[in-house]
Structures are given as C-alpha cells and as structure tokens.
Design a protein around this motif. Structure first.
Motif, PDB file in Angstrom:
ATOM      1  N   LEU A  38       0.815  -1.219   0.000  1.00 55.14           N
ATOM      2  CA  LEU A  38       0.000   0.000   0.000  1.00 55.14           C
ATOM      3  C   LEU A  38       0.847   1.267   0.000  1.00 55.14           C
ATOM      4  CD1 LEU A  38      -2.722  -1.046   2.610  1.00 55.14           C
ATOM      5  CD2 LEU A  38      -3.073  -0.712   0.153  1.00 55.14           C
ATOM      6  N   ASN A  39       2.149   1.140  -0.159  1.00 54.54           N
ATOM      7  CA  ASN A  39       3.040   2.293  -0.001  1.00 54.54           C
ATOM      8  C   ASN A  39       2.776   3.396  -1.017  1.00 54.54           C
ATOM      9  OD1 ASN A  39       4.328   1.142   2.210  1.00 54.54           O
ATOM     10  ND2 ASN A  39       5.848   0.100   0.938  1.00 54.54           N
ATOM     11  N   SER A  40       2.670   3.044  -2.297  1.00 53.93           N
ATOM     12  CA  SER A  40       2.461   4.074  -3.322  1.00 53.93           C
ATOM     13  C   SER A  40       1.107   4.745  -3.166  1.00 53.93           C
ATOM     14  CB  SER A  40       2.591   3.462  -4.717  1.00 53.93           C
ATOM     15  OG  SER A  40       3.897   2.993  -4.938  1.00 53.93           O
ATOM     16  N   PHE A  41       0.098   3.951  -2.823  1.00 52.25           N
ATOM     17  CA  PHE A  41      -1.246   4.494  -2.596  1.00 52.25           C
ATOM     18  C   PHE A  41      -1.229   5.484  -1.437  1.00 52.25           C
ATOM     19  CE2 PHE A  41      -5.264   4.038  -0.181  1.00 52.25           C
ATOM     20  CZ  PHE A  41      -6.166   4.466  -1.136  1.00 52.25           C
ATOM     21  N   ALA A  42      -0.646   5.078  -0.309  1.00 50.76           N
ATOM     22  CA  ALA A  42      -0.635   5.928   0.882  1.00 50.76           C
ATOM     23  C   ALA A  42       0.266   7.143   0.722  1.00 50.76           C
ATOM     24  CB  ALA A  42      -0.198   5.110   2.097  1.00 50.76           C
ATOM     25  N   ALA A  87       4.001  23.980  -0.432  1.00 53.99           N
ATOM     26  CA  ALA A  87       5.069  24.840  -0.946  1.00 53.99           C
ATOM     27  C   ALA A  87       4.576  26.253  -1.221  1.00 53.99           C
ATOM     28  CB  ALA A  87       5.657  24.222  -2.213  1.00 53.99           C
ATOM     29  N   ASP A  88       3.298  26.385  -1.594  1.00 57.65           N
ATOM     30  CA  ASP A  88       2.756  27.718  -1.896  1.00 57.65           C
ATOM     31  C   ASP A  88       2.191  28.409  -0.658  1.00 57.65           C
ATOM     32  OD1 ASP A  88       0.501  26.237  -1.420  1.00 57.65           O
ATOM     33  OD2 ASP A  88      -0.427  26.574  -3.368  1.00 57.65           O
ATOM     34  N   GLY A  89       2.379  27.808   0.511  1.00 58.31           N
ATOM     35  CA  GLY A  89       1.902  28.412   1.741  1.00 58.31           C
ATOM     36  C   GLY A  89       0.496  28.005   2.137  1.00 58.31           C
ATOM     37  N   SER A  90      -0.190  27.280   1.254  1.00 55.40           N
ATOM     38  CA  SER A  90      -1.550  26.834   1.576  1.00 55.40           C
ATOM     39  C   SER A  90      -1.497  25.657   2.554  1.00 55.40           C
ATOM     40  CB  SER A  90      -2.293  26.419   0.294  1.00 55.40           C
ATOM     41  OG  SER A  90      -1.628  25.332  -0.332  1.00 55.40           O
ATOM     42  N   THR A  91      -2.667  25.227   3.009  1.00 54.05           N
ATOM     43  CA  THR A  91      -2.737  24.134   3.974  1.00 54.05           C
ATOM     44  C   THR A  91      -3.166  22.855   3.290  1.00 54.05           C
ATOM     45  OG1 THR A  91      -3.762  25.823   5.366  1.00 54.05           O
ATOM     46  CG2 THR A  91      -3.404  23.730   6.340  1.00 54.05           C
ATOM     47  N   HIS A  92      -2.474  21.770   3.587  1.00 53.91           N
ATOM     48  CA  HIS A  92      -2.906  20.465   3.097  1.00 53.91           C
ATOM     49  C   HIS A  92      -4.184  20.052   3.813  1.00 53.91           C
ATOM     50  CE1 HIS A  92       0.534  19.622   0.588  1.00 53.91           C
ATOM     51  NE2 HIS A  92       1.367  19.883   1.578  1.00 53.91           N
ATOM     52  N   LYS A  93      -4.920  19.119   3.203  1.00 54.58           N
ATOM     53  CA  LYS A  93      -6.158  18.633   3.787  1.00 54.58           C
ATOM     54  C   LYS A  93      -6.099  17.117   3.950  1.00 54.58           C
ATOM     55  CE  LYS A  93      -9.018  22.255   1.686  1.00 54.58           C
ATOM     56  NZ  LYS A  93     -10.180  22.531   0.791  1.00 54.58           N
ATOM     57  N   TRP A 131      -3.808   9.939   7.456  1.00 56.52           N
ATOM     58  CA  TRP A 131      -4.404  11.140   6.863  1.00 56.52           C
ATOM     59  C   TRP A 131      -5.608  10.809   5.994  1.00 56.52           C
ATOM     60  CZ3 TRP A 131      -2.144  13.324  10.341  1.00 56.52           C
ATOM     61  CH2 TRP A 131      -0.767  13.234  10.581  1.00 56.52           C
ATOM     62  N   LEU A 132      -6.100   9.560   6.085  1.00 55.45           N
ATOM     63  CA  LEU A 132      -7.374   9.226   5.464  1.00 55.45           C
ATOM     64  C   LEU A 132      -8.504  10.023   6.116  1.00 55.45           C
ATOM     65  CD1 LEU A 132      -7.152   5.326   5.292  1.00 55.45           C
ATOM     66  CD2 LEU A 132      -7.546   6.808   3.323  1.00 55.45           C
ATOM     67  N   GLY A 133      -9.587  10.214   5.364  1.00 58.16           N
ATOM     68  CA  GLY A 133     -10.764  10.868   5.922  1.00 58.16           C
ATOM     69  C   GLY A 133     -11.352  10.119   7.103  1.00 58.16           C
ATOM     70  N   VAL A 134     -11.035   8.833   7.234  1.00 61.09           N
ATOM     71  CA  VAL A 134     -11.455   8.051   8.399  1.00 61.09           C
ATOM     72  C   VAL A 134     -11.110   8.778   9.691  1.00 61.09           C
ATOM     73  CG1 VAL A 134     -11.118   5.872   9.660  1.00 61.09           C
ATOM     74  CG2 VAL A 134     -11.127   5.875   7.146  1.00 61.09           C
ATOM     75  N   PHE A 135      -9.955   9.461   9.678  1.00 56.06           N
ATOM     76  CA  PHE A 135      -9.424  10.060  10.901  1.00 56.06           C
ATOM     77  C   PHE A 135      -9.499  11.590  10.903  1.00 56.06           C
ATOM     78  CE2 PHE A 135      -7.049   6.107   9.984  1.00 56.06           C
ATOM     79  CZ  PHE A 135      -7.566   5.339  11.008  1.00 56.06           C
ATOM     80  N   ASN A 136     -10.338  12.144  10.064  1.00 61.28           N
ATOM     81  CA  ASN A 136     -10.509  13.598  10.045  1.00 61.28           C
ATOM     82  C   ASN A 136     -11.531  14.007  11.107  1.00 61.28           C
ATOM     83  OD1 ASN A 136     -10.891  16.292   9.542  1.00 61.28           O
ATOM     84  ND2 ASN A 136     -11.262  16.075   7.350  1.00 61.28           N
ATOM     85  N   PHE A 145      -1.163  10.698   0.314  1.00 62.52           N
ATOM     86  CA  PHE A 145      -1.754  11.434   1.424  1.00 62.52           C
ATOM     87  C   PHE A 145      -0.688  12.287   2.091  1.00 62.52           C
ATOM     88  CE2 PHE A 145      -4.315   7.283   1.880  1.00 62.52           C
ATOM     89  CZ  PHE A 145      -5.101   7.638   0.805  1.00 62.52           C
ATOM     90  N   THR A 146      -1.067  13.471   2.514  1.00 64.39           N
ATOM     91  CA  THR A 146      -0.118  14.407   3.111  1.00 64.39           C
ATOM     92  C   THR A 146      -0.601  14.856   4.478  1.00 64.39           C
ATOM     93  OG1 THR A 146       0.390  15.223   0.887  1.00 64.39           O
ATOM     94  CG2 THR A 146       1.165  16.549   2.734  1.00 64.39           C
ATOM     95  N   ASN A 147       0.325  14.940   5.408  1.00 65.38           N
ATOM     96  CA  ASN A 147       0.017  15.432   6.750  1.00 65.38           C
ATOM     97  C   ASN A 147      -0.652  16.803   6.655  1.00 65.38           C
ATOM     98  OD1 ASN A 147       0.067  16.503   9.349  1.00 65.38           O
ATOM     99  ND2 ASN A 147       2.016  15.530   9.864  1.00 65.38           N
ATOM    100  N   PRO A 148      -1.911  16.931   7.125  1.00 62.98           N
ATOM    101  CA  PRO A 148      -2.613  18.214   6.986  1.00 62.98           C
ATOM    102  C   PRO A 148      -2.001  19.345   7.803  1.00 62.98           C
ATOM    103  CG  PRO A 148      -3.900  16.677   8.290  1.00 62.98           C
ATOM    104  CD  PRO A 148      -2.752  15.896   7.743  1.00 62.98           C
ATOM    105  N   THR A 149      -1.099  19.031   8.717  1.00 71.78           N
ATOM    106  CA  THR A 149      -0.449  20.097   9.503  1.00 71.78           C
ATOM    107  C   THR A 149       0.812  20.610   8.823  1.00 71.78           C
ATOM    108  OG1 THR A 149       0.898  18.554  10.811  1.00 71.78           O
ATOM    109  CG2 THR A 149      -1.314  19.057  11.623  1.00 71.78           C
TER     110      THR A 149
END
Length: 262
Positions: free
Chosen positions: A90-94, A105-111, A135-140, A97-101
């Motif tokens: 599952l490495n490539s799939f996962a 690079a453009d200063g915006s926030t990941h989700k 960082w799945l929506g499961v844990f949002n 996903f990016t840590n929302p915190t």
C-alpha cells in the motif's frame, strides 16, 4: 460507456471481464458499484474521475496492485475492494496522502484525504501498514459525514479502515492509538479498525505503552491483536497498554466497536 452517466450500479450479477477503463475517467460518474460479480484483470491505472464519490468493487476476482491514482480522486469517500486477489503493498497508494499540519510549498494548507470508508480486506497484500494512512478521511475529526438513516432521516456515517485478511507485516501501527481517540472525541462518530487475520504479522510493540484512559477504552472496544514474534502467536494489544485507570484486566465491553479484533 456514456460520458454523462452518473451512476453505474450492476452488483450481484455474473459479470465477467475487467473493470471498464472508461469508468476511471468518467467526468460525471459519482457511483460505481460492480461488487459481487466475476470481474477479473487489474484495476485501471489512471483514475481521473473528478466527481467519483463511491467505488464498490468488492467480491470479485480482481488481480494486480493498488493504483496510487485512486488516492487522488478529490471527492472519493467510499472505497471497497474486499475479497479480491490484489497483491503488492500500500506504499504508493498511501504516499499520495499528506500530513494536513504540513504547509504546502505555496503556503496553503494540506487537507485530509476524503476516504472515510476504506475496505481492502481479504486480498493478498503484503508489506507494512503505511503511516500516511493516518491522513485518510477516516481520521478527520473536523468533518461530520451525514448519510440517509435507516428510517429516512439523516444519520452520522460510521467510519472504517479494514485491512484484515491480508499478509501485512512490520510494526503494529501504534499511530492508531492516537488517531482513533482524536477522531471520535470530536466527530461523535464510530470508527472501526480491522487488522486481524491468520496471515497478518504486525509485530507487537517492544515495550509497554502508556495511553490516556479514553484511548485505552477504545483499544479495548476494538479488541486489537498484534503478532508475538518470539512465541509465533497473536497477542492482545492490551497486554502492551496501560493508562492511569486501566489495565488489561479491566475491560469495559458494554459498547463494543465494529472492529474484528485486528
């Protein structure tokens, strides 16, 4: 396949062949349900369906690996691929996903990714449980997902991560001990985790872990197990956990979660 098609539902038939490539690039489709058929071949490599919300391809004979592009579908909330013959890790799939915190690079926030119901159980997956699955929506904790209830009214959707029945190995994902309580304490929703199965080899933590009382109770409800490498047998993860008010002989089973004891 018509490019304007929004729903393709043909589950519980005897359909053969591969998953239609056109479905993976449909500009309008939001529901693809071909579960409980006899589909074979691999999943399409490139998924670019911008409106896709639900993909249900469980209980077929699909082979190959998990396309990483599935993780990039912007509206996908339900992904069910259980009871197939998928292999690889599952490495490539996962990795999509990016840590929302973490600032972009453009200063915006990941989700958080939007997938809140992810079931890929009973396949032939190997490798570790990637940490980026946190960082799945499961844990949002910051969203409430509303679905139609049993009597037609609104209901809060349960969330699920089911990796059971595969051949995953490596360390048991201790990040779950924080991710699950951090989510349920805010969203008021249920979160079910399943990591069990006879061929799962997720190694128990090497030392005892101290968690909060709430985290301990949730771990008891999920009935987590881990692999005792020294004795070549599964252990209850609770044997490795303690909190201020709880130990493994004080299990509260009055409100068991849907987890299968993974």
């Amino acid at each position: 396949m018509c490019t304007a098609m929004q729903v393709f539902r043909a589950s519980n038939n005897s359909l053969t062949g591969a998953v239609p490539v056109n479905a993976a690039a449909s500009p309008a489709m939001f529901l693809l349900d071909l579960g409980h058929n006899k589909l074979t071949g691999s999943l399409p490599d490139d998924w670019v369906a911008p409106r896709m919300q639900m993909i249900m391809l469980d209980n077929n004979e699909i082979t190959g690996t998990m396309p990483s592009s599935l993780a990039s579908l912007p509206r996908l909330g339900v992904l069910r691929l259980a009871n197939n013959k998928l292999s690889g890790d599952l490495n490539s799939f996962a990795a999509q996903f990016t840590n929302p915190t973490t600032p972009a690079a453009d200063g915006s926030t990941h989700k958080f990714n939007n997938i809140f119901d992810f079931n890929i159980s009973a396949n032939h997956l190997t490798g570790p449980v990637p940490g980026n699955l946190a960082w799945l929506g499961v844990f949002n904790p910051n969203i409430t997902i509303i679905v139609p209830g049993a009597h037609g009214g609104p209901s809060i959707a349960p969330r699920a991560l089911d990796l059971s029945g595969n051949m995953l190995e490596g360390d048991w994902p201790v990040w779950l001990l924080d991710a699950v309580p951090s989510t349920t304490s805010v969203c008021q929703c249920s979160v079910s985790i399943a990591l069990g199965g006879p061929n799962m080899r997720l190694t128990c933590p090497p030392a005892d872990i101290t968690v909060s009382d709430y985290a301990w109770q949730l771990a008891a409800q999920q009935r987590y197990t881990c692999w005792n490498a020294k004795e070549s047998r599964p252990n209850q993860l609770l044997d490795q956990l303690s909190s201020a008010a709880n130990s493994n002989d004080k299990i509260d089973t009055t409100s068991m979660a849907r987890g299968d004891g993974g």
